[in-house]
Design an enzyme around this catalytic site. Structure first.
Site, PDB file in Angstrom:
ATOM      1  N   HIS A 144       0.873  -1.180   0.000  1.00 54.27           N
ATOM      2  CA  HIS A 144       0.000   0.000   0.000  1.00 54.27           C
ATOM      3  C   HIS A 144       0.908   1.227   0.000  1.00 54.27           C
ATOM      4  O   HIS A 144       1.451   1.615   1.035  1.00 54.27           O
ATOM      5  CB  HIS A 144      -0.903   0.003   1.234  1.00 54.27           C
ATOM      6  CG  HIS A 144      -2.066   0.951   1.127  1.00 54.27           C
ATOM      7  ND1 HIS A 144      -1.914   2.315   1.045  1.00 54.27           N
ATOM      8  CD2 HIS A 144      -3.411   0.717   1.100  1.00 54.27           C
ATOM      9  CE1 HIS A 144      -3.101   2.894   0.975  1.00 54.27           C
ATOM     10  NE2 HIS A 144      -4.034   1.938   1.000  1.00 54.27           N
ATOM     11  N   THR A 184      -7.108  14.649 -54.110  1.00 54.63           N
ATOM     12  CA  THR A 184      -8.190  14.035 -53.345  1.00 54.63           C
ATOM     13  C   THR A 184      -8.316  12.597 -53.826  1.00 54.63           C
ATOM     14  O   THR A 184      -8.192  12.325 -55.026  1.00 54.63           O
ATOM     15  CB  THR A 184      -9.530  14.773 -53.537  1.00 54.63           C
ATOM     16  OG1 THR A 184      -9.878  14.785 -54.924  1.00 54.63           O
ATOM     17  CG2 THR A 184      -9.431  16.211 -53.029  1.00 54.63           C
ATOM     18  N   HIS A 185      -8.526  11.686 -52.898  1.00 55.18           N
ATOM     19  CA  HIS A 185      -8.564  10.253 -53.217  1.00 55.18           C
ATOM     20  C   HIS A 185      -7.257   9.795 -53.862  1.00 55.18           C
ATOM     21  O   HIS A 185      -7.235   8.812 -54.614  1.00 55.18           O
ATOM     22  CB  HIS A 185      -9.741   9.922 -54.145  1.00 55.18           C
ATOM     23  CG  HIS A 185     -11.068  10.395 -53.642  1.00 55.18           C
ATOM     24  ND1 HIS A 185     -11.808   9.697 -52.717  1.00 55.18           N
ATOM     25  CD2 HIS A 185     -11.769  11.525 -53.911  1.00 55.18           C
ATOM     26  CE1 HIS A 185     -12.921  10.358 -52.448  1.00 55.18           C
ATOM     27  NE2 HIS A 185     -12.917  11.477 -53.153  1.00 55.18           N
ATOM     28  N   SER A 215      19.587   0.089 -43.434  1.00 55.63           N
ATOM     29  CA  SER A 215      20.788  -0.719 -43.203  1.00 55.63           C
ATOM     30  C   SER A 215      21.273  -1.372 -44.491  1.00 55.63           C
ATOM     31  O   SER A 215      22.441  -1.759 -44.595  1.00 55.63           O
ATOM     32  CB  SER A 215      20.498  -1.794 -42.153  1.00 55.63           C
ATOM     33  OG  SER A 215      19.487  -2.683 -42.618  1.00 55.63           O
ATOM     34  N   LYS A 274      18.620   5.752 -49.345  1.00 55.91           N
ATOM     35  CA  LYS A 274      17.313   6.116 -48.805  1.00 55.91           C
ATOM     36  C   LYS A 274      17.392   7.176 -47.709  1.00 55.91           C
ATOM     37  O   LYS A 274      18.317   7.189 -46.898  1.00 55.91           O
ATOM     38  CB  LYS A 274      16.604   4.871 -48.254  1.00 55.91           C
ATOM     39  CG  LYS A 274      16.307   3.819 -49.312  1.00 55.91           C
ATOM     40  CD  LYS A 274      15.389   2.743 -48.771  1.00 55.91           C
ATOM     41  CE  LYS A 274      13.994   3.278 -48.567  1.00 55.91           C
ATOM     42  NZ  LYS A 274      13.073   2.236 -48.074  1.00 55.91           N
ATOM     43  N   GLU A 316       6.743   8.843 -39.643  1.00 52.10           N
ATOM     44  CA  GLU A 316       6.154   7.527 -39.391  1.00 52.10           C
ATOM     45  C   GLU A 316       5.994   7.272 -37.899  1.00 52.10           C
ATOM     46  O   GLU A 316       5.024   6.632 -37.465  1.00 52.10           O
ATOM     47  CB  GLU A 316       7.021   6.452 -40.049  1.00 52.10           C
ATOM     48  CG  GLU A 316       6.971   6.526 -41.569  1.00 52.10           C
ATOM     49  CD  GLU A 316       7.969   5.633 -42.267  1.00 52.10           C
ATOM     50  OE1 GLU A 316       7.814   5.411 -43.478  1.00 52.10           O
ATOM     51  OE2 GLU A 316       8.913   5.151 -41.606  1.00 52.10           O
TER      52      GLU A 316
END
Length: 454
Positions: A69, A146-147, A270, A275, A282
């Site tokens: 407690h 859009t879309h 890696s 890249k 993300e």
């Protein structure tokens, strides 16, 4: 405790065990001051306790290991410190006549309020950075989608205002929550009916702490107040996710319009050295899901039965530190992304030109209707011309040349109908001319400088 990787120093300190126990002790001392005001305790007794009451996290945890407690463990630790200082006879005044959540609930509400103010300050900085980015790129034209498909031209600055406006809304929501939800506490005993306690004592204790007493409670303040706060955090996280998702789409290799900051020694993959992965965007997208999950989890413990069980306690030990820390982290990191965002105006122009002018379909169609062509005929004509432009890789104005459309039973040359080729190009294919009035009107609704406080 929240994941250290996603917790910044302010929140790490706020949700530390040291701060938790200190908050409980602060409430206990506020109780003693209130008792002095009511004539229930001699001022000298309070002063001696306030001067010598202390604790260590290690000692509290050692006792807690035995008795399971943590509030009583703190009380015993404080009592030991008073005894060691020669004031053991005053130790019985600590936590006298109250229940655990008379101490814990006010302390929790104070920490939630502090967390909200930390988040509010960070949110204001994000709002300012989005405004700065918007004004910088007020006339930077791009093709909106859009879309996932080409739609009509827009300015990148106006798009940034959409996200700035969301953060302004978040600022208002959070301020309202601080003022209306994160102010309530109780000091009304084991089941909330003041048995053995004076309601005036509650008022004085909470006044000392800068809180307000709820009109009625059980052993705890009802958790709808707390859930409202976490729901606001979930909305904040979701708006940041939307911004991150939009920037992520714009940073794809085949779009290339923006890029999040990338350090000189940073590595993207890696295996693939070429890249530049948008890992922070993300991360924002992923963390928003975590914050929403914490909010939903707290909703599940609003329904504590009767005057309370302890099922909400274990949930709250996790969700408050996690939700507040992760939301704060997201805001701070997104602010850094916006501040350092690489914007390729050249790529935006290139992508706009890549549409081959099909974005002008609506205004040309309306011009045809205004010239007397039926709605259906104008729509079908423009649809065919735009599809042909895309398929053949020709600009829409080329596909309109030598075209005719039926009007009053006759085939009318489109060039003549629309006022000549030169007029048509200037009138229909100038993206800024087409959008500037609306964009200017929208920008007038927002501050032109960098405000503080939203």
């Amino acid at each position: 405790m929240s994941i250290p990787r996603y917790t910044l120093p302010e929140m790490k300190d706020l949700w530390s065990e040291q701060r938790k126990y200190q908050g409980w002790l602060d409430v206990e001392l506020a109780l003693l001051r209130a008792r002095v005001k009511l004539g229930q305790l001699e001022p000298g007794v309070y002063e001696s306790i306030a001067q010598h009451a202390s604790f260590s996290v290690e000692r509290v945890e050692a006792i807690d290991t035995e008795i399971n407690h943590d509030l009583i463990s703190l009380v015993q630790t404080v009592q030991e410190s008073l005894t060691a200082a020669g004031y053991g006879e005053y130790s019985r005044e600590v936590h006298k006549g109250i229940t655990s959540f008379d101490t814990e609930d006010p302390a929790l509400m104070l920490r939630l309020g502090e967390s909200a103010r930390i988040i509010l300050a960070a949110l204001d900085r994000l709002y300012v950075e989005l405004l700065n980015l918007a004004h910088k790129h007020k006339t930077t034209m791009m093709i909106a989608r859009t879309h996932g498909q080409y739609a009509e031209p827009d300015s990148f600055g106006r798009l940034c205002l959409v996200f700035a406006d969301q953060q302004h809304n978040n600022l208002m929501r959070l301020r309202s929550c601080i003022d209306e939800e994160l102010i309530w506490a109780k000091f009304s005993g084991a089941i909330g009916n003041y048995a053995g306690l004076d309601p005036e004592l509650e008022r004085l204790v909470l006044e000392e702490l800068g809180l307000m007493p709820v009109d009625v409670s059980t052993q705890i303040v009802q958790r709808d107040h707390h859930a409202s706060y976490l729901n606001v955090l979930a909305v904040i996280a979701s708006t940041i996710e939307q911004l991150a998702r939009t920037l992520w789409e714009m940073s794809r290799s085949d779009v290339g319009e923006v890029r999040e900051p990338f350090g000189k020694k940073q590595k993207g993959s890696s295996a693939m050295a070429h890249k530049k992965n948008p890992i922070m965007l993300e991360r924002m997208i992923g963390m928003a899901k975590m914050v929403r999950a914490k909010s939903q989890t707290l909703m599940e413990v609003i329904s504590t039965p009767e005057c309370r069980d302890i099922s909400q306690s274990c949930v709250e030990r996790e969700v408050y530190p996690d939700a507040t820390s992760y939301t704060h982290y997201m805001i701070v990191k997104m602010t850094n992304i916006v501040r350092g965002l690489e914007v390729s105006q050249g790529k935006m122009k290139e992508n706009l030109e890549r549409t081959l002018g099909v974005w002008a379909s609506q205004q040309i169609r309306i011009a045809l209707i205004d010239a007397g062509v039926s709605y259906e005929e104008a729509y079908r004509f423009m649809q065919e011309r735009c599809f042909a432009a895309t398929q053949d890789g020709k600009h829409l104005n080329q596909c309109l040349d030598a075209s005719s459309i039926q009007l009053n039973g006759q085939h009318i040359d489109i060039i003549n109908l629309l006022g000549g080729w030169a007029v048509r190009v200037e009138r229909f294919f100038d993206a800024w001319e087409y959008t500037k009035d609306g964009i200017e009107a929208i920008f007038e609704r927002f501050p032109t400088s960098t405000p503080s406080g939203g």
